[in-house]
Design a protein around this motif. Structure first.
Motif, PDB file in Angstrom:
ATOM      1  N   PHE A 132       0.652  -1.381   0.026  1.00  6.99           N
ATOM      2  CA  PHE A 132      -0.218   0.213  -0.050  1.00  6.99           C
ATOM      3  C   PHE A 132       1.180   0.992   0.318  1.00  6.99           C
ATOM      4  O   PHE A 132       0.546   2.469   0.098  1.00  6.99           O
ATOM      5  N   LEU A 133       1.901   1.721   0.446  1.00  6.56           N
ATOM      6  CA  LEU A 133       3.249   2.522   0.381  1.00  6.56           C
ATOM      7  C   LEU A 133       2.868   3.111  -0.978  1.00  6.56           C
ATOM      8  O   LEU A 133       2.964   4.163  -1.578  1.00  6.56           O
ATOM      9  N   ASP A 134       3.139   2.230  -1.969  1.00  9.01           N
ATOM     10  CA  ASP A 134       3.149   2.509  -3.708  1.00  9.01           C
ATOM     11  C   ASP A 134       1.573   3.880  -3.569  1.00  9.01           C
ATOM     12  O   ASP A 134       2.239   4.981  -4.570  1.00  9.01           O
ATOM     13  N   LYS A 135       0.647   3.854  -2.705  1.00 14.54           N
ATOM     14  CA  LYS A 135      -0.670   5.175  -3.261  1.00 14.54           C
ATOM     15  C   LYS A 135      -0.031   6.117  -2.128  1.00 14.54           C
ATOM     16  O   LYS A 135      -0.730   7.288  -1.900  1.00 14.54           O
ATOM     17  N   PHE A 136       1.429   6.179  -1.602  1.00 15.25           N
ATOM     18  CA  PHE A 136       1.502   7.040  -0.668  1.00 15.25           C
ATOM     19  C   PHE A 136       2.901   7.799  -1.299  1.00 15.25           C
ATOM     20  O   PHE A 136       3.971   7.634  -0.555  1.00 15.25           O
ATOM     21  N   PRO A 137       2.897   8.353  -1.728  1.00 14.14           N
ATOM     22  CA  PRO A 137       4.589   8.961  -3.091  1.00 14.14           C
ATOM     23  C   PRO A 137       5.372  10.468  -1.952  1.00 14.14           C
ATOM     24  O   PRO A 137       6.289   9.974  -1.611  1.00 14.14           O
ATOM     25  N   ASN A 138       4.065  10.909  -1.186  1.00 15.53           N
ATOM     26  CA  ASN A 138       4.531  11.717   0.069  1.00 15.53           C
ATOM     27  C   ASN A 138       5.704  11.434   0.782  1.00 15.53           C
ATOM     28  O   ASN A 138       6.548  11.873   1.415  1.00 15.53           O
TER      29      ASN A 138
END
Length: 219
Positions: A132-138
């Protein structure tokens, strides 16, 4: 429970004339022709006809018919909505989370012990390299890899852990299944042993975190 069925546009001739729409059959209860109340028992709202009697409330729009059980619960949902669960998480690089932050292992072990004493279902897990980290570029642009996330459905506890760990990033996700929330990418964790260990207690053993991995992912 709500049953919704798409249907073509309908027409009616005036007061006292029953509404004409395709029959709907839900758990043996027909709410189509001849069972809907007549228009003189209805009122119009937002371009829809809303009828009611002691058993059901029916909302009819040009595109759908919705029936809602109000007393005996005879109507069931035509499509069971998938339950969405919100997960709160803290994430940091694996070296910090699993090897350097000594208090983390202690806090996790203490909470697991407390849950066991109270026969409480575990609601917190560690996920190594969560997808799911792929959804949080920031977040990922500030994160050294491999990364580890602490995930829980308990928002209050996650906020507490954020204060204790400090050097972590916080966020939340929604998932339909636990498998979706816990999905991870392959990662190999290797931590060098410190040359000089000055603490009065032994360093935690490599792999202490495995018992906190989600089920079927602790191999």
């Amino acid at each position: 429970m709500v049953a919704t069925v798409s249907t073509p546009a309908f027409t009616f001739a005036g007061k006292g004339v029953p509404l004409a729409c395709p029959s709907l059959q839900t758990h043996g209860l027909c709410i189509g022709k001849c069972s809907l109340p007549s228009v003189n028992n209805a009122h119009q709202k937002n371009n829809a006809i809303i009828c009611s009697n002691s058993k059901i409330r029916t909302i009819i729009s040009p595109t759908s018919v919705r029936a809602i059980a109000t007393e005996d619960g005879q109507l069931a949902s035509a499509e069971s909505d998938q339950k969405i669960t919100k997960y709160h998480f803290l994430v940091a690089n694996a070296k910090f989370m699993l090897d350097e932050e000594e208090h983390f292992q202690e806090l996790m072990s203490e909470r697991l012990r407390m849950y066991g004493e109270r026969n409480k279902e575990v609601d917190f897990w560690l996920v190594i390299e969560p997808k799911f980290l792929d959804k949080f570029p920031n977040i990922t642009k500030r994160l050294r890899r491999p990364a580890v996330a602490l995930i829980s459905t308990n928002d209050t506890w996650i906020k507490f852990m954020k204060l204790r760990l400090d050097r972590v990033l916080e966020g939340e996700i929604e998932a339909e299944t636990a498998e979706e929330a816990f999905a991870s990418n392959p990662a190999e964790l290797q931590f060098e042993k410190p040359e000089n260990w000055t603490a009065p207690y032994p360093k935690y053993e490599y792999g202490w975190w495995k018992r906190f991995l989600p089920p079927q992912m602790d191999k």
